[in-house]
Design a protein around this motif. Structure first.
Motif, mmCIF file in Angstrom:
data_model
loop_
_atom_site.group_PDB
_atom_site.id
_atom_site.type_symbol
_atom_site.label_atom_id
_atom_site.label_comp_id
_atom_site.label_asym_id
_atom_site.label_seq_id
_atom_site.Cartn_x
_atom_site.Cartn_y
_atom_site.Cartn_z
ATOM 1 N N UNK A 39 0.832 -1.208 0.000
ATOM 2 C CA UNK A 39 0.000 0.000 0.000
ATOM 3 C C UNK A 39 0.864 1.255 0.000
ATOM 4 N N UNK A 40 1.933 1.241 0.773
ATOM 5 C CA UNK A 40 2.824 2.401 0.807
ATOM 6 C C UNK A 40 3.528 2.596 -0.528
ATOM 7 N N UNK A 41 3.949 1.500 -1.154
ATOM 8 C CA UNK A 41 4.568 1.611 -2.475
ATOM 9 C C UNK A 41 3.573 2.174 -3.486
ATOM 10 N N UNK A 42 2.320 1.751 -3.371
ATOM 11 C CA UNK A 42 1.285 2.253 -4.268
ATOM 12 C C UNK A 42 1.070 3.753 -4.063
ATOM 13 N N UNK A 43 1.005 4.189 -2.820
ATOM 14 C CA UNK A 43 0.822 5.618 -2.527
ATOM 15 C C UNK A 43 2.018 6.413 -3.034
ATOM 16 N N UNK A 44 3.218 5.913 -2.792
ATOM 17 C CA UNK A 44 4.426 6.610 -3.260
ATOM 18 C C UNK A 44 4.416 6.729 -4.782
ATOM 19 N N UNK A 45 4.057 5.647 -5.468
ATOM 20 C CA UNK A 45 3.993 5.659 -6.929
ATOM 21 C C UNK A 45 2.897 6.596 -7.420
ATOM 22 N N UNK A 46 1.768 6.577 -6.742
ATOM 23 C CA UNK A 46 0.635 7.438 -7.115
ATOM 24 C C UNK A 46 1.046 8.907 -7.107
ATOM 25 N N UNK A 47 1.742 9.326 -6.065
ATOM 26 C CA UNK A 47 2.130 10.731 -5.966
ATOM 27 C C UNK A 47 3.303 11.092 -6.869
ATOM 28 N N UNK A 48 3.925 10.094 -7.487
ATOM 29 C CA UNK A 48 4.984 10.373 -8.455
ATOM 30 C C UNK A 48 4.403 10.670 -9.839
ATOM 31 N N UNK A 49 3.121 10.391 -10.019
ATOM 32 C CA UNK A 49 2.439 10.639 -11.292
ATOM 33 C C UNK A 49 2.074 12.129 -11.363
ATOM 34 N N UNK A 50 2.213 12.751 -12.538
ATOM 35 C CA UNK A 50 1.803 14.163 -12.668
ATOM 36 C C UNK A 50 0.345 14.355 -12.245
#
Length: 123
Positions: free
Chosen positions: A94-105
């Motif tokens: 879940x944390x990896x998903x959140x981190x990846x999500x916020x890396x998206x423009x």
């Protein structure tokens, strides 16, 4: 025997460490202890002293109170909770998903969010 407060604080240490992408070894070095001790803190097997918690908070760039956030909610019965895991932010995926999500423009992130809502039938 572990105490629920020690387990909660340990999960919050792990949560913050994962969120900022820090390893147990890196945290241990900043705090001046062995990484095995960090492992024991994160599982709640060992209690964190006040001074050590202060050092960990500084290393993770959060106030000490961060580690106690959500403690009251963690003790409530699950009757009013939906199908979301109790320790969602303690889950590495879940944390990896959140981190990846916020890396998206941002504009693409909003569209992805709307897609996820539609696919989950929450909308």
């Amino acid at each position: 025997m572990t105490h629920h407060v020690d387990v909660h604080v340990g999960k919050r240490v792990r949560h913050r460490r994962w969120l900022i992408g820090m390893t147990q070894q890196q945290l241990a070095q900043q705090v001046g202890i062995k990484f095995q001790q960090i492992q024991k803190y994160e599982t709640g097997a060992n209690r964190i002293s006040a001074s050590r918690l202060w050092d960990i908070a500084e290393a993770l760039d959060v106030p000490v109170s961060f580690f106690f956030e959500g403690l009251e909610e963690a003790q409530k019965p699950d009757s009013d909770k939906k199908s979301v895991p109790a320790d969602l932010m303690g889950d590495k995926e879940a944390l990896d998903l959140v981190r990846s999500y916020y890396a998206i423009p941002e504009n693409q992130r909003r569209r992805l969010f709307e897609l996820a809502r539609v696919l989950s039938d929450v909308a």
